[in-house]
Scaffold this motif. Structure first.
Motif, PDB file in Angstrom:
ATOM      1  N   LYS A 142      18.896 149.619  56.610  1.00  0.00           N
ATOM      2  CA  LYS A 142      19.529 148.576  55.804  1.00  0.00           C
ATOM      3  C   LYS A 142      18.505 147.571  55.287  1.00  0.00           C
ATOM      4  O   LYS A 142      18.707 146.956  54.234  1.00  0.00           O
ATOM      5  CB  LYS A 142      20.603 147.860  56.635  1.00  0.00           C
ATOM      6  N   ALA A 143      17.395 147.411  56.010  1.00  0.00           N
ATOM      7  CA  ALA A 143      16.353 146.478  55.595  1.00  0.00           C
ATOM      8  C   ALA A 143      15.525 147.005  54.429  1.00  0.00           C
ATOM      9  O   ALA A 143      14.685 146.273  53.891  1.00  0.00           O
ATOM     10  CB  ALA A 143      15.428 146.164  56.773  1.00  0.00           C
ATOM     11  N   ASN A 181      10.674 148.533  56.621  1.00  0.00           N
ATOM     12  CA  ASN A 181      11.791 148.659  57.566  1.00  0.00           C
ATOM     13  C   ASN A 181      11.382 149.336  58.871  1.00  0.00           C
ATOM     14  O   ASN A 181      11.899 148.999  59.946  1.00  0.00           O
ATOM     15  CB  ASN A 181      12.956 149.419  56.927  1.00  0.00           C
ATOM     16  N   ASN A 182      10.456 150.267  58.811  1.00  0.00           N
ATOM     17  CA  ASN A 182      10.007 150.923  60.046  1.00  0.00           C
ATOM     18  C   ASN A 182       9.218 149.959  60.935  1.00  0.00           C
ATOM     19  O   ASN A 182       9.288 150.036  62.166  1.00  0.00           O
ATOM     20  CB  ASN A 182       9.171 152.158  59.726  1.00  0.00           C
ATOM     21  N   ARG A 183       8.470 149.051  60.319  1.00  0.00           N
ATOM     22  CA  ARG A 183       7.756 148.036  61.106  1.00  0.00           C
ATOM     23  C   ARG A 183       8.735 147.058  61.739  1.00  0.00           C
ATOM     24  O   ARG A 183       8.550 146.633  62.881  1.00  0.00           O
ATOM     25  CB  ARG A 183       6.750 147.298  60.218  1.00  0.00           C
ATOM     26  N   LEU A 184       9.786 146.704  61.007  1.00  0.00           N
ATOM     27  CA  LEU A 184      10.813 145.828  61.574  1.00  0.00           C
ATOM     28  C   LEU A 184      11.505 146.517  62.756  1.00  0.00           C
ATOM     29  O   LEU A 184      11.755 145.897  63.794  1.00  0.00           O
ATOM     30  CB  LEU A 184      11.844 145.456  60.514  1.00  0.00           C
ATOM     31  N   LEU A 194      13.228 139.508  65.566  1.00  0.00           N
ATOM     32  CA  LEU A 194      12.705 139.552  64.207  1.00  0.00           C
ATOM     33  C   LEU A 194      12.210 138.178  63.777  1.00  0.00           C
ATOM     34  O   LEU A 194      12.740 137.145  64.203  1.00  0.00           O
ATOM     35  CB  LEU A 194      13.794 140.001  63.228  1.00  0.00           C
ATOM     36  N   PRO A 195      11.203 138.138  62.909  1.00  0.00           N
ATOM     37  CA  PRO A 195      10.795 136.858  62.330  1.00  0.00           C
ATOM     38  C   PRO A 195      11.840 136.380  61.332  1.00  0.00           C
ATOM     39  O   PRO A 195      12.806 137.090  61.025  1.00  0.00           O
ATOM     40  CB  PRO A 195       9.474 137.209  61.630  1.00  0.00           C
ATOM     41  N   PHE A 196      11.631 135.184  60.820  1.00  0.00           N
ATOM     42  CA  PHE A 196      12.531 134.645  59.794  1.00  0.00           C
ATOM     43  C   PHE A 196      12.339 135.441  58.505  1.00  0.00           C
ATOM     44  O   PHE A 196      11.212 135.828  58.166  1.00  0.00           O
ATOM     45  CB  PHE A 196      12.202 133.165  59.566  1.00  0.00           C
ATOM     46  N   PRO A 197      13.411 135.712  57.748  1.00  0.00           N
ATOM     47  CA  PRO A 197      13.257 136.478  56.497  1.00  0.00           C
ATOM     48  C   PRO A 197      12.335 135.787  55.505  1.00  0.00           C
ATOM     49  O   PRO A 197      12.051 134.576  55.610  1.00  0.00           O
ATOM     50  CB  PRO A 197      14.696 136.551  55.968  1.00  0.00           C
ATOM     51  N   HIS A 198      11.902 136.554  54.517  1.00  0.00           N
ATOM     52  CA  HIS A 198      10.957 136.023  53.534  1.00  0.00           C
ATOM     53  C   HIS A 198      11.646 135.517  52.267  1.00  0.00           C
ATOM     54  O   HIS A 198      11.054 134.734  51.519  1.00  0.00           O
ATOM     55  CB  HIS A 198       9.942 137.104  53.150  1.00  0.00           C
ATOM     56  N   ALA A 199      12.861 135.990  51.993  1.00  0.00           N
ATOM     57  CA  ALA A 199      13.501 135.622  50.727  1.00  0.00           C
ATOM     58  C   ALA A 199      14.987 135.926  50.801  1.00  0.00           C
ATOM     59  O   ALA A 199      15.479 136.531  51.753  1.00  0.00           O
ATOM     60  CB  ALA A 199      12.860 136.396  49.566  1.00  0.00           C
ATOM     61  N   TRP A 504      22.178 142.515  61.991  1.00  0.00           N
ATOM     62  CA  TRP A 504      21.803 143.915  62.174  1.00  0.00           C
ATOM     63  C   TRP A 504      20.839 144.135  63.334  1.00  0.00           C
ATOM     64  O   TRP A 504      20.860 145.175  63.975  1.00  0.00           O
ATOM     65  CB  TRP A 504      21.276 144.499  60.871  1.00  0.00           C
ATOM     66  N   ALA A 505      19.999 143.173  63.627  1.00  0.00           N
ATOM     67  CA  ALA A 505      19.127 143.303  64.802  1.00  0.00           C
ATOM     68  C   ALA A 505      19.959 143.289  66.080  1.00  0.00           C
ATOM     69  O   ALA A 505      19.683 144.033  67.030  1.00  0.00           O
ATOM     70  CB  ALA A 505      18.091 142.185  64.822  1.00  0.00           C
ATOM     71  N   ARG A 506      20.982 142.466  66.121  1.00  0.00           N
ATOM     72  CA  ARG A 506      21.864 142.415  67.304  1.00  0.00           C
ATOM     73  C   ARG A 506      22.647 143.717  67.444  1.00  0.00           C
ATOM     74  O   ARG A 506      22.804 144.239  68.549  1.00  0.00           O
ATOM     75  CB  ARG A 506      22.811 141.221  67.194  1.00  0.00           C
ATOM     76  N   GLN A 507      23.154 144.214  66.343  1.00  0.00           N
ATOM     77  CA  GLN A 507      23.852 145.498  66.382  1.00  0.00           C
ATOM     78  C   GLN A 507      22.919 146.582  66.888  1.00  0.00           C
ATOM     79  O   GLN A 507      23.287 147.387  67.760  1.00  0.00           O
ATOM     80  CB  GLN A 507      24.382 145.830  64.974  1.00  0.00           C
TER      81      GLN A 507
END
Length: 544
Positions: A142-143, A181-184, A194-199, A504-507
Motif C-alpha cells: 500500500k505504501a 515500500n520494501n525498506r519500510l 515507522l518514521p513520520f511521512p514525507h508528504a 497500516w503499520a499497526r495492521q
C-alpha cells in the motif's frame, strides 16, 4: 410437416416447449444484472510524486490505478495479472462481498496471486451505492501505490436526494513516504516504528492537480483517505461543502467549511462554483501531528484568468472540533438507498442486542520487537488462508475463540486470532482506545451503525448517549484519543471477515483479527461455494 397441414399434438407440444425455453432464456438474460470487465496488469515502475524517482506499483501503467465505475448490483469481473516479483492481492474496501468472502482479497480469505500468474475476481456490488476504493493488502504494498477509486452509482430509477451534478470527481488523498515500500516493511520486520511521512498527496501529487468547473454549476467530489496512518483535513478556499454521502449512506445534507477524513474513510460532498472567476486552493493537511504536512490542488473556474495566489485556507486545530463534526454526521432517513425504500426503514435501535464485544487496542514490545494487539492478542497469519482452512476442515491453522470478547488484560501475545459469531446475530461492538492517538477501524463485509463516541472508558451507562434513530451507517470509523466508539452491526453476511486497524503499520504488526460468521446450514442461500478458479496455497494445495 407439410405447409398447410395442421400440427399434431406431439409436434405442438414440442414446439411450445422450445418456445417456452427461448422465452425463459430471453427473460433470464434480460433480467440478469450487467457485467463490467476489467483486465489489469500489476507492475513496478518509476513514479515521481515528490519530484524524485521512486519505485511505485502501477496498474496498467497508471499511478494511482484506474477508477472503477459501476452501478448498484453490477457484476465486476476483474482479471489481475501479477507481474511483480512477489505475491500480490487487491482488496475492495467497502464492497460487502455478499455471501462471498473468498473474493475479499486479504490473506485470511484468499491465496496471494503468485508472480507471473493471474487471478480473476468476481465481485457483485449487491444492494450498494457510494464512494469506496481498492488497494493492495499484502506486505507493505500500500505504501507503493496500487490504489484507486471505486464508485457505485444508483440505478437510474432510484431517486437520489440531490440534483445530478455537472461532474463527479474522485480525490484520493493520503500521507506518503519517499522511502521504498520494501525498506519500510523491513523497518517494521526489524521491530521498529515507522518514521513520520514525507508528504501528503492528492491523486498521486503533492500539488498541481487541477479540477475544472464552470461558474454557477454544482459538482460532486468523492474524497477517500488512502494513506497509511494520518487523519487529513480537506477544505476548499472560499467554498463550502455539502455532505451528501458517507461510504454508501446518504447523509443529512449539512454544510461544512472543512472535513476531517480519517484513514480508510470516504466522503461525498457537493460544491457549487458560486464565487468570482479565479483559481481557488484545495488544501489537504495532516491533523493531530506536531509537524503539519499539506498538499494543494486547484479548483479552476473555466473562465478564470487569475492563478492560485495568497495564503492557504486555514485548517482547524482543535480535537473537540473533529469530535463535534463526527457526531453531526447523520443518516438521511427520507432518502432511498440502493433500493427504492427509505434508508430509515431499518429500525436498528429497536433490535435487541444479542452480544456485546469490547475491543481494546494496545501497543507493546514482544520478543524485543514492536507489536500491536486487540484484547492482548497480536495477530500472526496462518500458513494457509483461514477461509480455505475452514472450508477444507484443515486443523491447526487457527482456533475459533482464540481472541476474547472483552479485554483480558494479559501481557500481549501472538496468535492467529479468530472470533466466532453466529449468522443473523445483532451485536454491539465497542472500540476502546486508551492511547493518545486517533485510531481508525474497518470491518470487511459489512456496514455498521456508529451509535456513539465519547471520551473516557465505556460502561453500560454509556448507552444512554447512543443515537438510536439516525446514526450513520458506514464501514470505517475513528476512535479519538483516550475515548471509545460504539457500533451496532447485524451479522447478515456469512464468511470469514477481517476486522483491522486502518493504520497500516499497526495492521501489519498485529492489530487485526478475523470474525467467522457461521451458519450451520451449508447452503448457497447463505454462502457461495468455493470459486472454481480459487487459488490454493499452504496446506490447501491439492485439495478439491
Amino acid at each position: 410437416m407439410i405447409r398447410g397441414e395442421p400440427l399434431s399434438l406431439s409436434c405442438l407440444l414440442s414446439f411450445c416447449s422450445i418456445l417456452l425455453l427461448l422465452l425463459n432464456s430471453i427473460i433470464n438474460v434480460a433480467g440478469e444484472d450487467p457485467y463490467r470487465f476489467f483486465d489489469w496488469t500489476i507492475t513496478y515502475g518509476d513514479i515521481y510524486p515528490l519530484g524524485v524517482k521512486q519505485k511505485g506499483i502501477l496498474i496498467n501503467g497508471q499511478f494511482p490505478g484506474p477508477e472503477i465505475y459501476s452501478v448498484t448490483n453490477d457484476n465486476l469481473i476483474i482479471n489481475v495479472h501479477n507481474n511483480l516479483p512477489e505475491p500480490f492481492l487487491l482488496t475492495w474496501s467497502g464492497v460487502q462481498e455478499r455471501r462471498n468472502s473468498y473474493q475479499d482479497g486479504v490473506y485470511g480469505t484468499t491465496c496471494p496471486i503468485p508472480p507471473g500468474k493471474n487471478y480473476t475476481y468476481t465481485l457483485q456490488v449487491k444492494d450498494q451505492i457510494g464512494s469506496f476504493f481498492y488497494f493492495p493488502s499484502l506486505a507493505f504494498h500500500k505504501a507503493a501505490g496500487g490504489f484507486g477509486s471505486l464508485k457505485i452509482l444508483s440505478r437510474p430509477l432510484i431517486p437520489v436526494p440531490f440534483p445530478p451534478p455537472a461532474d463527479d470527481f474522485s480525490l484520493l488523498i493520503g500521507d506518503w513516504y519517499s522511502i521504498d515500500n520494501n525498506r519500510l516493511k523491513a523497518v517494521l520486520d526489524y521491530g521498529h516504528k515507522l518514521p513520520f511521512p514525507h508528504a501528503v498527496l492528492i491523486n498521486g501529487r503533492p500539488n498541481g492537480a487541477t479540477f475544472t468547473v464552470e461558474q454557477g454549476k454544482t459538482y460532486r467530489l468523492r474524497i477517500s483517505n488512502v494513506g497509511l496512518q494520518n487523519t487529513l483535513n480537506f477544505r476548499i478556499e472560499g467554498h463550502s461543502m455539502k455532505l451528501v454521502e458517507v461510504e454508501g449512506t446518504h447523509t443529512l445534507q449539512s454544510t461544512y467549511s472543512s472535513i476531517d477524513v480519517h484513514v480508510g474513510q470516504s466522503y461525498s460532498v457537493l460544491v457549487t462554483a458560486d464565487q468570482a472567476a479565479k483559481d481557488y486552493y484545495i488544501a489537504v493537511s495532516t491533523r493531530f501531528t506536531s509537524k503539519v504536512l499539506t498538499a494543494t490542488a486547484a479548483l479552476h473556474y473555466s473562465n478564470s484568468n487569475q492563478p492560485l495566489s495568497g495564503p492557504l485556507p486555514p485548517a482547524p486545530t482543535q480535537l473537540d472540533w473533529s469530535i463535534q463534526q463526527a457526531r453531526s454526521i447523520r443518516t438521511n432517513l427520507t432518502a432511498s438507498g440502493p433500493r427504492p425504500n427509505p434508508q430509515g426503514s431499518y429500525h436498528y435501535g429497536l433490535i435487541n442486542i444479542s452480544r456485546t464485544i469490547i475491543l481494546e487496542s494496545s501497543a507493546a514490545q514482544v520478543n524485543g520487537k514492536q507489536r500491536y494487539a486487540v484484547n492482548s492478542v497480536s495477530f500472526v497469519p496462518g500458513d494457509t488462508p483461514l477461509k480455505l482452512a475452514d472450508y477444507f476442515n484443515i486443523g491447526g491453522v487457527f482456533q475459533v475463540g482464540s481472541i476474547p470478547d472483552t479485554p483480558s488484560h494479559k501481557p500481549m501475545y501472538l496468535a492467529t486470532s479468530v472470533m466466532a459469531a453466529n449468522f443473523r446475530a445483532f451485536v454491539e461492538i465497542i472500540f476502546q482506545n486508551h492511547e493518545n492517538i486517533v485510531q481508525s477501524w474497518h470491518i470487511d463485509g459489512y456496514s455498521f451503525w456508529v451509535v456513539g463516541m465519547d471520551s473516557g472508558i465505556w460502561t453500560p451507562d454509556s448507552r444512554k448517549e447512543y443515537n438510536l434513530a439516525d446514526a450513520v451507517s458506514r464501514c470505517t470509523t475513528q476512535v479519538y484519543p483516550r475515548s471509545w466508539t460504539a457500533i451496532y452491526m447485524a451479522l447478515d453476511n456469512v464468511g470469514m471477515w477481517n476486522i483491522r486497524s486502518e493504520f497500516w503499520a499497526r495492521q501489519y504488526l498485529g492489530q487485526q483479527f478475523y470474525m467467522r460468521v457461521y451458519s450451520p446450514v451449508e447452503s448457497p442461500r447463505d454462502e457461495y461455494p468455493l470459486p472454481k478458479n480459487a487459488l490454493l496455497c499452504g496446506r490447501a494445495v491439492g485439495r478439491t
